[in-house]
Design an enzyme around this catalytic site. Structure first.
Site, PDB file in Angstrom:
ATOM      1  N   HIS A  50       0.824  -1.206   0.000  1.00  0.00           N
ATOM      2  CA  HIS A  50       0.000   0.000   0.000  1.00  0.00           C
ATOM      3  C   HIS A  50       0.859   1.258   0.000  1.00  0.00           C
ATOM      4  O   HIS A  50       1.228   1.753   1.061  1.00  0.00           O
ATOM      5  CB  HIS A  50      -0.899  -0.006   1.235  1.00  0.00           C
ATOM      6  N   HIS A 280      -4.019   3.339  -3.342  1.00  0.00           N
ATOM      7  CA  HIS A 280      -4.205   2.785  -1.989  1.00  0.00           C
ATOM      8  C   HIS A 280      -3.445   1.477  -1.769  1.00  0.00           C
ATOM      9  O   HIS A 280      -2.664   1.369  -0.835  1.00  0.00           O
ATOM     10  CB  HIS A 280      -5.697   2.555  -1.689  1.00  0.00           C
ATOM     11  N   GLU A 430     -18.232  -3.410  24.484  1.00  0.00           N
ATOM     12  CA  GLU A 430     -17.428  -4.635  24.624  1.00  0.00           C
ATOM     13  C   GLU A 430     -16.219  -4.644  23.695  1.00  0.00           C
ATOM     14  O   GLU A 430     -15.129  -5.073  24.085  1.00  0.00           O
ATOM     15  CB  GLU A 430     -18.296  -5.870  24.340  1.00  0.00           C
ATOM     16  N   HIS A 492     -29.524 -14.325  24.728  1.00  0.00           N
ATOM     17  CA  HIS A 492     -28.467 -14.192  25.723  1.00  0.00           C
ATOM     18  C   HIS A 492     -27.783 -15.521  26.049  1.00  0.00           C
ATOM     19  O   HIS A 492     -26.862 -15.544  26.858  1.00  0.00           O
ATOM     20  CB  HIS A 492     -29.042 -13.582  27.006  1.00  0.00           C
TER      21      HIS A 492
HETATM   22  C1  LIG Z   1     -11.907  -4.248   9.787  1.00  0.00           C
HETATM   23  C2  LIG Z   1     -11.335  -4.101   8.415  1.00  0.00           C
HETATM   24  N1  LIG Z   1     -12.150  -4.100   7.365  1.00  0.00           N
HETATM   25  C3  LIG Z   1     -11.652  -4.004   6.121  1.00  0.00           C
HETATM   26  C4  LIG Z   1     -10.318  -3.919   5.913  1.00  0.00           C
HETATM   27  C5  LIG Z   1      -9.753  -3.891   4.492  1.00  0.00           C
HETATM   28  N2  LIG Z   1      -9.255  -2.530   4.225  1.00  0.00           N
HETATM   29  C6  LIG Z   1      -7.961  -2.225   4.308  1.00  0.00           C
HETATM   30  S1  LIG Z   1      -7.686  -0.593   4.112  1.00  0.00           S
HETATM   31  C7  LIG Z   1      -9.320  -0.290   3.869  1.00  0.00           C
HETATM   32  C8  LIG Z   1      -9.865   1.085   3.701  1.00  0.00           C
HETATM   33  C9  LIG Z   1      -8.956   2.018   3.095  1.00  0.00           C
HETATM   34  O1  LIG Z   1      -9.361   3.323   3.346  1.00  0.00           O
HETATM   35  P1  LIG Z   1      -8.612   4.199   4.416  1.00  0.00           P
HETATM   36  O2  LIG Z   1      -8.753   3.603   5.733  1.00  0.00           O
HETATM   37  O3  LIG Z   1      -9.104   5.572   4.236  1.00  0.00           O
HETATM   38  O4  LIG Z   1      -7.089   4.087   4.004  1.00  0.00           O
HETATM   39  P2  LIG Z   1      -6.374   4.813   2.787  1.00  0.00           P
HETATM   40  O5  LIG Z   1      -6.880   4.190   1.534  1.00  0.00           O
HETATM   41  O6  LIG Z   1      -6.719   6.243   2.872  1.00  0.00           O
HETATM   42  O7  LIG Z   1      -4.935   4.523   2.999  1.00  0.00           O
HETATM   43  C10 LIG Z   1     -10.051  -1.455   3.933  1.00  0.00           C
HETATM   44  C11 LIG Z   1     -11.516  -1.533   3.732  1.00  0.00           C
HETATM   45  C12 LIG Z   1      -9.485  -3.913   7.043  1.00  0.00           C
HETATM   46  N3  LIG Z   1      -8.154  -3.830   6.933  1.00  0.00           N
HETATM   47  N4  LIG Z   1     -10.016  -3.973   8.278  1.00  0.00           N
END
Ligand SMILES: Cc1ncc(C[n+]2csc(CCOP(=O)(O)OP(=O)(O)O)c2C)c(N)n1
Ligand SMILES: [Mg+2]
Length: 684
Positions: A50, A280, A430, A492
């Site tokens: 990334h 990304h 939680e 529950h």
């Molecule tokens: C709980 C969770 N859901 C989904 C993902 C997969 N995932 C990795 S980064 C991302 C989103 C990217 O957007 P952002 O957080 O804004 O990061 P940027 O692209 O700006 O670096 C997702 C959905 C993850 N790592 N964790």
């Protein structure tokens, strides 16, 4: 597209060790571009990763690491370092670049070249157990932010006890995804409530996530959101080093946690992909990288950092040497006993004698005056002795204090006006609770335990999983562990939760059968330094099955014979928790029919699996018929009873009724167990 020009005077005079050469004034942009270059080149070489986040957040990180963060690459475990959490773990190359540039031994240039390769110190997402200097394992979005809340709690709590030797900040870099995840709401609400003013979150406000513009799915005003939760929040241009520095300066004296929303461009510097989701999570490609080099004015080959820039970074890595030396002095000046206690707690060593004494006292008391009580009450009874004996225990509950029995009589609630309190009212949060507990354990000096209902382990699961992955000692007291909770009904009543927890590697799931096993399981959980534990406890009363004092911990092998057969056993009944006493009754019914049966209590599958082969064989025994009994689904039990074994438990969700009626209704009775065995023996 250029970052605003700024020249940073590295190593301010008051921080620099006397013998350090005068720092060269290196343009901020060149230092930040070193991060960008390493990130895009490492991702390109790995053919995965990334680049967008490191390139976008490079300016913010450069300001933080060169001017504010208190850290010493030569001593990543320095107790009073500022914690830096990269909550958006996908941006791991940001962290690796910073660590290499500032001089951590764990991240060499070779390791950066081996980004995402087997056995490297630079795995896809940061892993605290792989790379010294990484504070926590991140990747599942939102977890790091919530860990940081726990770290900030730990800092305030330990400062309340140990004074000025605990005096650091916790910084977080969080992405859009971190703030969209539900866990972030729990975390920021708790942090705001507790006024954790040493917690500073830098939000990489780039308006982009994987699917594209954030506007596809979100229109939250994060500044207003954080303010509503009691934070101080502001916006800055995340490519303007002076503005970032000004905001961070202001944050130093805050009276509440601070959010700095840093407007950034994802993939900053990439000619076509900057500002787009395409930067990304994939390599930029050779042409785009060439264009980025031109745009950023970075003429150096891949993985080459010019000496003057590397040297400026290395000097930045030395910035806190004086602070570290000064801290060493302060620490040395502490009263010797206090110093030893602080060191013990930070090492994670238990007060072995005090713990052994407390466990002994509880067991002797139970032998003298047996208690037919719910295991949740037995846990409280144990905690009355354990909590004073083990001062690093910090308890809590997610708004079920009176049901989980996790607060002992003398425990004071932690609050913004008294961080010394050893009980945390986490609120109905939680997930945030479990993640904060991880952060507290990672900070060191604390053994967090807390409570909720077992059925809500699902609400904590992602954090429990990470605790197991990281090998952190956190202890979850999870009560109301079966249909035995009765009237609240199937919403529950956990039926699949024990199985679901047992499948998590490196997690101990305890289900004690009586008051004696409860204190033994507590002891084992506390002694499990490198893994988390769940204690599944009942709401309903249970007879105390062990009435004689034994100074050994019979739960340590995960299972043991609690009732021997009269003669050579033809049947082995294996049961856990509340079903052990039912199994003991079944044994009596079988005896009346001249079928000798033994009962094995199985408080912990994982410890049984780890017991030496001969011990395990002896526990399992060689009776021709094996029956498992647990008021839950069968899954997992075949490892003990075999696929031919009989199982008495649940095959559906529960129901709402008095619990005794439910046990009858679902056929978890001594008669049903005896019948199951007789039919296996061909006697029916
Ligand atoms: C709980 C969770 N859901 C989904 C993902 C997969 N995932 C990795 S980064 C991302 C989103 C990217 O957007 P952002 O957080 O804004 O990061 P940027 O692209 O700006 O670096 C997702 C959905 C993850 N790592 N964790
Ligand atoms: Mg984003």
């Amino acid at each position: 597209m250029t970052a605003k020009a700024s020249t940073l005077a590295m190593a301010p005079a008051d921080m620099a060790p006397a013998d350090m050469a005068p720092a060269p004034a290196i343009a901020h942009a060149r230092m930040a571009n070193a991060i960008r270059a390493l990130a895009m080149d490492a991702v390109e070489q790995a053919k995965s990763g990334h680049p967008g986040l490191p390139m976008g957040a490079a300016d913010v990180a450069t300001v933080l690491f060169t001017q504010f963060l208190k850290f010493d690459p030569a001593d990543p475990a320095w107790a009073d370092r500022d914690r830096f959490v990269l909550s958006a773990g996908h941006g791991s190359m940001l962290l690796y670049a910073l660590m290499y540039l500032t001089g951590y031994a764990s991240v060499t240039l070779d390791e950066i070249k081996r980004f995402r390769q087997l056995g490297s110190k630079t795995p896809g997402h940061p892993e605290n157990f792989v790379t010294a200097g990484i504070e926590t394992t991140t990747g599942p979005l939102g977890q790091g932010l919530a860990n940081a809340v726990g770290m900030a709690i730990a800092e305030r709590h330990l400062a309340a006890e140990f004074g000025a030797v605990v005096d650091h900040k916790t910084y977080v870099l969080a992405s859009d995804g971190d703030l969209m995840e539900g866990i972030s709401q729990e975390a920021i609400a708790l942090a705001g409530h507790l006024k954790l003013n040493r917690l500073i979150v830098l939000f990489d406000d780039n308006g982009i996530s994987i699917d594209g513009a954030l506007s596809l799915s979100d229109s939250v005003d994060q500044v207003k959101r954080f303010e509503a939760a009691g934070w101080s929040a502001s916006r800055v241009d995340g490519h303007d080093p002076a503005a970032i520095a000004a905001a961070l300066s202001k944050a130093q004296g805050a009276d509440r946690p601070v959010l700095i929303a840093c407007k950034t461009t994802i993939g900053f510097g990439a000619p076509n992909k900057a500002g787009k989701a395409s930067s990304h999570g994939s390599p930029l490609g050779a042409d785009e990288i060439k264009g980025a080099r031109e745009k950023l004015g970075w003429a150096h080959p891949p993985f080459e950092i010019p000496a003057d820039i590397l040297s400026a970074w290395r000097i930045a890595g030395q910035r806190s040497k004086a602070a570290h030396a000064e801290w060493n002095k302060r620490f040395a000046a502490l009263d010797a006993a206090k110093r030893a206690e602080f060191e013990r707690r930070m090492r994670g060593d238990l007060p072995a004698q005090a713990l052994a004494g407390a466990v002994d006292a509880v067991k002797k008391s139970l032998a003298a005056t047996p208690k037919d009580i719910a295991t949740r009450s037995a846990s409280e009874f144990a905690l009355e002795s354990l909590v004073p004996a083990v001062p690093e225990m910090v308890g809590g509950s997610a708004d079920l204090t009176g049901s989980n029995n996790t607060r002992t009589k003398t425990m004071v609630a932690m609050s913004a006006s008294d961080y010394s309190g050893r009980f945390i009212h986490y609120g109905i949060r939680e997930h945030g609770m479990a993640a904060a507990m991880n952060g507290m354990a990672l900070h060191g000096g604390i053994i967090p335990y807390s409570g909720t209902f077992l059925v809500f382990s699902d609400y904590c699961r992602p954090s429990i999983r990470l605790a197991a992955l990281m090998g952190e000692r956190v202890i979850h007291v999870m009560t109301h562990d079966s249909i035995g909770l009765g009237e609240d009904g199937p919403t529950h009543e956990p039926v699949e939760h024990l199985a679901a927890l047992r499948v998590i590697p490196n997690l101990l799931v305890f289900r004690p059968a009586d008051a004696v096993e409860t204190v033994e399981c507590w002891q084992l959980a506390l002694q499990s330094r490198d893994r988390p534990s769940v204690l599944a406890l009942t709401r309903q009363n249970l007879p105390q099955l062990s009435q004689n004092f034994l100074d050994t911990n019979r739960c340590a092998t995960g299972a043991y014979e609690i009732a021997a057969a009269d003669g050579k056993a033809r049947v082995s009944i294996f049961a856990s928790g509340s079903e052990v006493s039912i199994a003991v009754e079944a044994k009596k019914l079988l005896a009346a029919k001249s079928v000798p049966a033994r009962v094995v209590s199985v408080p912990c599958f994982e410890l049984l699996a780890e017991a030496p082969e001969a011990v395990r064989r002896a526990i399992i025994g060689d009776a021709p018929v094996k029956v498992g009994v647990e008021a839950a689904v069968r899954q997992g039990w075949d490892t003990i009873i075999g696929s031919e074994g009989a199982f008495v438990g649940m095959t559906s969700f529960g129901a709402s009724a008095p619990y005794k009626d439910l046990y009858k209704h679902f056929g978890i009775t001594p008669e049903a167990i005896a019948d199951a065995e007789l039919s296996k023996l061909g006697k029916q």
